[in-house]
Write a protein that holds these residues in place. Structure first.
Motif, short mmCIF file in Angstrom:
data_model
loop_
_atom_site.label_atom_id
_atom_site.label_comp_id
_atom_site.label_asym_id
_atom_site.label_seq_id
_atom_site.Cartn_x
_atom_site.Cartn_y
_atom_site.Cartn_z
N HIS A 118 70.43 22.50 75.95
CA HIS A 118 69.29 23.36 76.29
C HIS A 118 68.03 22.54 76.59
O HIS A 118 67.37 22.77 77.61
N ILE A 122 65.99 21.94 80.29
CA ILE A 122 64.58 22.33 80.44
C ILE A 122 63.75 21.14 80.88
O ILE A 122 62.86 21.25 81.74
N SER A 127 61.32 25.00 82.51
CA SER A 127 61.85 26.10 81.71
C SER A 127 62.31 27.29 82.55
O SER A 127 63.36 27.88 82.28
N ARG A 131 66.25 28.26 82.77
CA ARG A 131 66.65 29.55 82.21
C ARG A 131 67.34 30.41 83.27
O ARG A 131 68.37 31.05 83.00
N GLU A 138 64.56 27.20 75.35
CA GLU A 138 63.92 26.24 74.46
C GLU A 138 64.09 26.62 73.00
O GLU A 138 64.36 25.76 72.15
#
Length: 231
Positions: A118, A122, A127, A131, A138
């Motif tokens: 993750h 990012i 982000s 996503r 995050e």
């Protein structure tokens, strides 16, 4: 499906790798260590990753539930996602990591690779794109990182890698990264992986102690997987 050329590549942290010399790289773990930390050529890194996948597959043919082989294969798929920009590989590796964590919620290594998946996505994509394209979050990454450090006990690996990831994610979080790096440098290092991350944590300590988060973050990027590859 490959990422669009304009997108950076998500990377998966080297959660379960050791620092074995290339000449002795026979296991998936050793092959991936060489690819991630000792290789400055992309084609060579991809070749080693392919060898690691093949080695893991051979183990899984006779021992389909072998934890080490399953984990290393998933890490290799994640690394291939980074170098080839494959969204399918990235998602496949996450599914494998999550399955390992579901099987044993107290598996510190599984939590660390989830954190890396993750947070690395990012870092590389931003982000919003991470996503939207991959489903990276995050909050999920930070929670898994905290679990990994807590479950990993007093081993230098977990706090050392967490220090690198924390300062890379936020160069203003000098205090948090400093606490983790100091913990790593004072922790036992019984395995090669612990020794590697203990050295890496020590390498960013001067910048952290000087309050220079930007310098520490730049250095951390070079110490994380594939930091030797050209930009």
């Amino acid at each position: 499906m490959p990422f669009a050329p304009s997108l950076c590549r998500p990377i998966i942290c080297a959660v379960v790798l050791s620092a074995a010399p290339a000449a002795l790289a026979e296991t998936p773990r050793e092959l991936l260590t060489t690819a991630a930390f000792q290789t400055s050529d992309k084609a060579r890194a991809l070749s080693l990753i392919g060898q690691a996948i093949s080695a893991a597959d051979r183990i899984l043919m006779t021992a389909p539930n072998d934890h080490e082989a399953v984990l290393q294969r998933a890490v290799a798929i994640g690394y291939r996602a980074k170098l080839t920009r494959s969204r399918a590989d990235a998602r496949s590796s996450l599914s494998a990591f999550e399955a390992l964590a579901a099987r044993n919620p107290r598996d510190a290594e599984a939590q660390m690779v989830i954190a890396g998946w993750h947070l690395d996505a990012i870092d590389q994509l931003g982000s919003f794109i991470a996503r939207t394209v991959l489903g990276a979050k995050e909050q999920v990454g930070e929670a898994a990182l905290g679990k990994a450090v807590a479950l990993g006990g007093n081993r230098a690996f977990y706090s050392g890698l967490a220090a690198l990831m924390r300062i890379r994610a936020d160069h203003n979080d000098v205090a948090g990264a400093l606490a983790l790096a100091e913990r790593a440098t004072n922790a036992p290092a019984p395995a090669p992986l612990d020794q590697l991350m203990k050295r890496n944590a020590a390498a960013i300590l001067p910048a952290l102690r000087a309050g220079n988060g930007k310098a520490a973050a730049a250095q951390a990027r070079k110490l994380l997987p594939f930091g030797k590859l050209p930009e």
